[in-house]
Design an enzyme around this catalytic site. Sequence first.
Site, mmCIF file in Angstrom:
data_model
loop_
_atom_site.group_PDB
_atom_site.id
_atom_site.type_symbol
_atom_site.label_atom_id
_atom_site.label_comp_id
_atom_site.label_asym_id
_atom_site.label_seq_id
_atom_site.Cartn_x
_atom_site.Cartn_y
_atom_site.Cartn_z
ATOM 1 N N GLY A 1 29.514 -70.164 45.276
ATOM 2 C CA GLY A 1 30.913 -69.770 45.420
ATOM 3 C C GLY A 1 31.607 -70.308 46.652
ATOM 4 O O GLY A 1 30.977 -70.628 47.660
ATOM 5 N N ASN B 1 37.275 -67.964 48.994
ATOM 6 C CA ASN B 1 38.595 -67.340 48.824
ATOM 7 C C ASN B 1 38.610 -66.146 47.861
ATOM 8 O O ASN B 1 39.418 -65.242 48.015
ATOM 9 C CB ASN B 1 39.636 -68.390 48.422
ATOM 10 C CG ASN B 1 39.233 -69.183 47.197
ATOM 11 O OD1 ASN B 1 38.090 -69.122 46.756
ATOM 12 N ND2 ASN B 1 40.166 -69.907 46.639
ATOM 13 N N GLU C 1 28.930 -68.705 52.691
ATOM 14 C CA GLU C 1 28.424 -68.077 53.929
ATOM 15 C C GLU C 1 29.553 -67.391 54.702
ATOM 16 O O GLU C 1 29.314 -66.551 55.551
ATOM 17 C CB GLU C 1 27.720 -69.119 54.805
ATOM 18 C CG GLU C 1 28.557 -70.332 55.225
ATOM 19 C CD GLU C 1 28.504 -71.484 54.194
ATOM 20 O OE1 GLU C 1 28.404 -71.213 52.984
ATOM 21 O OE2 GLU C 1 28.576 -72.642 54.642
ATOM 22 N N SER D 1 34.761 -77.509 47.459
ATOM 23 C CA SER D 1 35.604 -78.674 47.744
ATOM 24 C C SER D 1 35.091 -79.905 46.989
ATOM 25 O O SER D 1 33.950 -79.921 46.522
ATOM 26 C CB SER D 1 35.581 -78.944 49.246
ATOM 27 O OG SER D 1 34.249 -79.199 49.643
ATOM 28 N N PRO E 1 34.236 -82.935 48.235
ATOM 29 C CA PRO E 1 33.030 -83.556 48.822
ATOM 30 C C PRO E 1 31.743 -82.792 48.469
ATOM 31 O O PRO E 1 30.737 -83.413 48.141
ATOM 32 C CB PRO E 1 33.305 -83.512 50.337
ATOM 33 C CG PRO E 1 34.786 -83.423 50.452
ATOM 34 C CD PRO E 1 35.274 -82.677 49.253
ATOM 35 N N GLU F 1 34.284 -76.544 39.784
ATOM 36 C CA GLU F 1 35.655 -76.069 40.033
ATOM 37 C C GLU F 1 35.997 -76.459 41.456
ATOM 38 O O GLU F 1 35.566 -75.809 42.403
ATOM 39 C CB GLU F 1 35.719 -74.542 39.874
ATOM 40 C CG GLU F 1 35.562 -74.068 38.449
ATOM 41 C CD GLU F 1 36.689 -74.496 37.532
ATOM 42 O OE1 GLU F 1 37.716 -74.998 38.019
ATOM 43 O OE2 GLU F 1 36.528 -74.351 36.315
ATOM 44 N N CYS G 1 42.843 -72.691 45.178
ATOM 45 C CA CYS G 1 42.590 -74.082 44.785
ATOM 46 C C CYS G 1 43.693 -74.668 43.919
ATOM 47 O O CYS G 1 43.996 -75.841 43.993
ATOM 48 C CB CYS G 1 41.269 -74.148 44.044
ATOM 49 S SG CYS G 1 41.218 -72.954 42.707
ATOM 50 N N LYS H 1 40.087 -85.223 36.589
ATOM 51 C CA LYS H 1 39.911 -86.177 37.696
ATOM 52 C C LYS H 1 38.973 -85.561 38.757
ATOM 53 O O LYS H 1 38.005 -84.880 38.396
ATOM 54 C CB LYS H 1 41.280 -86.602 38.237
ATOM 55 C CG LYS H 1 42.055 -87.458 37.213
ATOM 56 C CD LYS H 1 43.552 -87.447 37.416
ATOM 57 C CE LYS H 1 44.061 -88.252 38.576
ATOM 58 N NZ LYS H 1 45.534 -88.224 38.658
ATOM 59 N N GLU I 1 36.238 -72.728 33.236
ATOM 60 C CA GLU I 1 35.826 -71.330 33.354
ATOM 61 C C GLU I 1 36.762 -70.496 32.487
ATOM 62 O O GLU I 1 37.808 -70.949 32.043
ATOM 63 C CB GLU I 1 35.888 -70.874 34.822
ATOM 64 C CG GLU I 1 34.898 -71.647 35.654
ATOM 65 C CD GLU I 1 34.532 -70.985 36.972
ATOM 66 O OE1 GLU I 1 35.425 -70.792 37.807
ATOM 67 O OE2 GLU I 1 33.336 -70.669 37.152
HETATM 68 P P1 NAD Z 1 32.790 -75.816 50.318
HETATM 69 O O1 NAD Z 1 32.740 -76.986 49.436
HETATM 70 O O2 NAD Z 1 32.691 -76.030 51.781
HETATM 71 O O3 NAD Z 1 31.632 -74.791 49.938
HETATM 72 C C1 NAD Z 1 31.510 -74.243 48.651
HETATM 73 C C2 NAD Z 1 30.108 -73.677 48.482
HETATM 74 O O4 NAD Z 1 29.170 -74.747 48.393
HETATM 75 C C3 NAD Z 1 29.630 -72.786 49.632
HETATM 76 O O5 NAD Z 1 28.926 -71.703 49.102
HETATM 77 C C4 NAD Z 1 28.691 -73.714 50.389
HETATM 78 O O6 NAD Z 1 27.696 -73.030 51.113
HETATM 79 C C5 NAD Z 1 28.087 -74.514 49.268
HETATM 80 N N1 NAD Z 1 27.542 -75.817 49.643
HETATM 81 C C6 NAD Z 1 27.933 -76.648 50.647
HETATM 82 N N2 NAD Z 1 27.187 -77.769 50.649
HETATM 83 C C7 NAD Z 1 26.314 -77.665 49.626
HETATM 84 C C8 NAD Z 1 25.272 -78.510 49.126
HETATM 85 N N3 NAD Z 1 25.019 -79.705 49.661
HETATM 86 N N4 NAD Z 1 24.558 -78.085 48.059
HETATM 87 C C9 NAD Z 1 24.826 -76.894 47.474
HETATM 88 N N5 NAD Z 1 25.787 -76.044 47.924
HETATM 89 C C10 NAD Z 1 26.523 -76.431 48.992
HETATM 90 O O7 NAD Z 1 34.134 -75.062 49.923
HETATM 91 P P2 NAD Z 1 34.836 -73.817 50.670
HETATM 92 O O8 NAD Z 1 35.375 -74.315 51.953
HETATM 93 O O9 NAD Z 1 33.956 -72.640 50.646
HETATM 94 O O10 NAD Z 1 36.029 -73.510 49.654
HETATM 95 C C11 NAD Z 1 37.222 -74.197 49.673
HETATM 96 C C12 NAD Z 1 37.272 -75.272 48.608
HETATM 97 O O11 NAD Z 1 36.955 -74.717 47.344
HETATM 98 C C13 NAD Z 1 38.637 -75.884 48.457
HETATM 99 O O12 NAD Z 1 38.534 -77.278 48.282
HETATM 100 C C14 NAD Z 1 39.169 -75.252 47.198
HETATM 101 O O13 NAD Z 1 40.147 -75.985 46.533
HETATM 102 C C15 NAD Z 1 37.933 -75.097 46.398
HETATM 103 N N6 NAD Z 1 38.102 -74.042 45.383
HETATM 104 C C16 NAD Z 1 38.178 -74.393 44.069
HETATM 105 C C17 NAD Z 1 38.387 -73.422 43.111
HETATM 106 C C18 NAD Z 1 38.480 -73.778 41.649
HETATM 107 O O14 NAD Z 1 38.279 -72.899 40.826
HETATM 108 N N7 NAD Z 1 38.768 -75.001 41.262
HETATM 109 C C19 NAD Z 1 38.504 -72.081 43.480
HETATM 110 C C20 NAD Z 1 38.419 -71.765 44.831
HETATM 111 C C21 NAD Z 1 38.211 -72.754 45.767
#
Ligand code: NAD
Length: 485
Positions: free
Chosen positions: A151, A154, A180, A230, A232, A251, A285, A452, A459
């Site tokens: 997750g 947000n 975290e 995100s 990346p 997502e 997001c 994209k 979901e």
């Molecule tokens: P993030 O990408 O930094 O982290 C997301 C999750 O991935 C965290 O639980 C993190 O610990 C985990 N993670 C990080 N590196 C990893 C790896 N190498 N392997 C496995 N897990 C890993 O994102 P964030 O800062 O927590 O959230 C913000 C981002 O999420 C924004 O880009 C936002 O647009 C996106 N988001 C998308 C949606 C959607 O439904 N499309 C919804 C909410 C947020």
Amino acid sequence: MTHPAQPKASHFINGEYVEDTAGTPIPVIYAATGEQIATVHAATPAIVEQALSTAKAAQKEWAKMTGTERGRILRRAADIMRERNHDLSVLETYDTGKPLQETLVADATSGADALEYFGGLAGSLTGEHIPLGEDWVYTMREALGLCVGIGAWNYPTQIACWKGAPALACGNSMVFKPSETTPLCALKVAEILIEAGAPAGVFNVVQGMGEVGGALVTDPRVDKVSLTGSVPTGKKVYAAAAEGMKHVTMELGGKSPLIIFDDADIDNAVGGAINGNFYSSGQVCSNGTRVFVQKGIKEKFLARLAERTGNAILGDPMDEATSFGPMVTENQMNIVLGYIEKGKEEGARLICGGKRADMDGYFIEPTVFADVTDDMTIAREEIFGPVMSVLDFDTEEEVVARANDTEFGLSAGVFTKDFTRAHRVIGNLEAGSCFINSYNDAPVEAPFGGVKASGVGRENSKEAIKHFSQVKSVYVRMGDVEAAF
Ligand code: NAD
């Protein structure tokens, strides 16, 4: 004295809270005050192993129950969540800093909707019969097996339920790793599922940073990974899952266009832009952060937007009058302030906000920039904070091309009274979740997800069932087998 937000232990595995203090401590900071309210520990390899082996073992029996039986448990969990909405909303506010005014109606309630909806569908998941003369094929919709959910910070309750509910409805088990930054709420979801009658081990929660996520994604026992995060991170997780040929739902982030034509109802369009930029302090997001306004109504739109944005009430998130909360962390606040400075440097016109609010906690004033051009950093990168970019346009053709000129494709919206145009424009936009004369509605009945770089899979809705199950086909011959020799 222990803060009420402190959980009994860091993880929830096999139906109970589990602790391993050898894991790296993760402080939980209340964004409205900067105060540390709880500590959890990142999962050690032993905890990860315990969660995965438990979930793997529990899945087979869970899948053998009828869909109606599984659904009954999910619907009971939905009822419990609704009964406890107030306490769960307070915890969500501690976890994220989002105002109670929002969390009371958008988090546990949305989680309960997912549990109820997928609980209702669980008994109706069937294959089909395909007649072939005397012979026939039948198909079976089967669970994938062990799923991992990861997750973002947000919507910690909602994300756990949006992933857990369809996964469990289809007969899968899940190990869920919250962000975290917001580790508290998913533990309550796990607790409630057990209380509702879910067998131990079917839904487990482990804490940790990306490293723990990585350990879950690469484990050969895992059949599917559903990530909210995100772009990346999505690229890394997708690649790691591909290595093991695992199913994925991604997502990810966005930089979505919201297009407002001259004939739009101004107040509705302003309302859409506010919902699409300032809800959850902009940490959504699907936000429509590139607001394209047709030149004829630009100044009128900006004046009304500035007036209404001035009505935002920043303050104690636990006060139900507060309508705008802080950024989730100090770090996130600094990232967003950096983008605001970039906007000023690159020549955008500041209409309102533009700085940290003069109060405790990580508050940034809701910020609107006008005269933004397509090449400015604030128009190209996802900010994930309360920063709206208003861009001008002349023609429909021009705005569609500019709206699509981005690597992202999560959402898009259009405000106009001309319905032919509305449908034509939406038809030409490259986005997964779209809105006409509205913005950011996310009912469980509607598919949600991006195209994209914004993601893979959907979901919610019946679409989510496809992403948490697979089809087995069985050819049945009634007569003799013919063979060449
Ligand atoms: P993030 O990408 O930094 O982290 C997301 C999750 O991935 C965290 O639980 C993190 O610990 C985990 N993670 C990080 N590196 C990893 C790896 N190498 N392997 C496995 N897990 C890993 O994102 P964030 O800062 O927590 O959230 C913000 C981002 O999420 C924004 O880009 C936002 O647009 C996106 N988001 C998308 C949606 C959607 O439904 N499309 C919804 C909410 C947020």
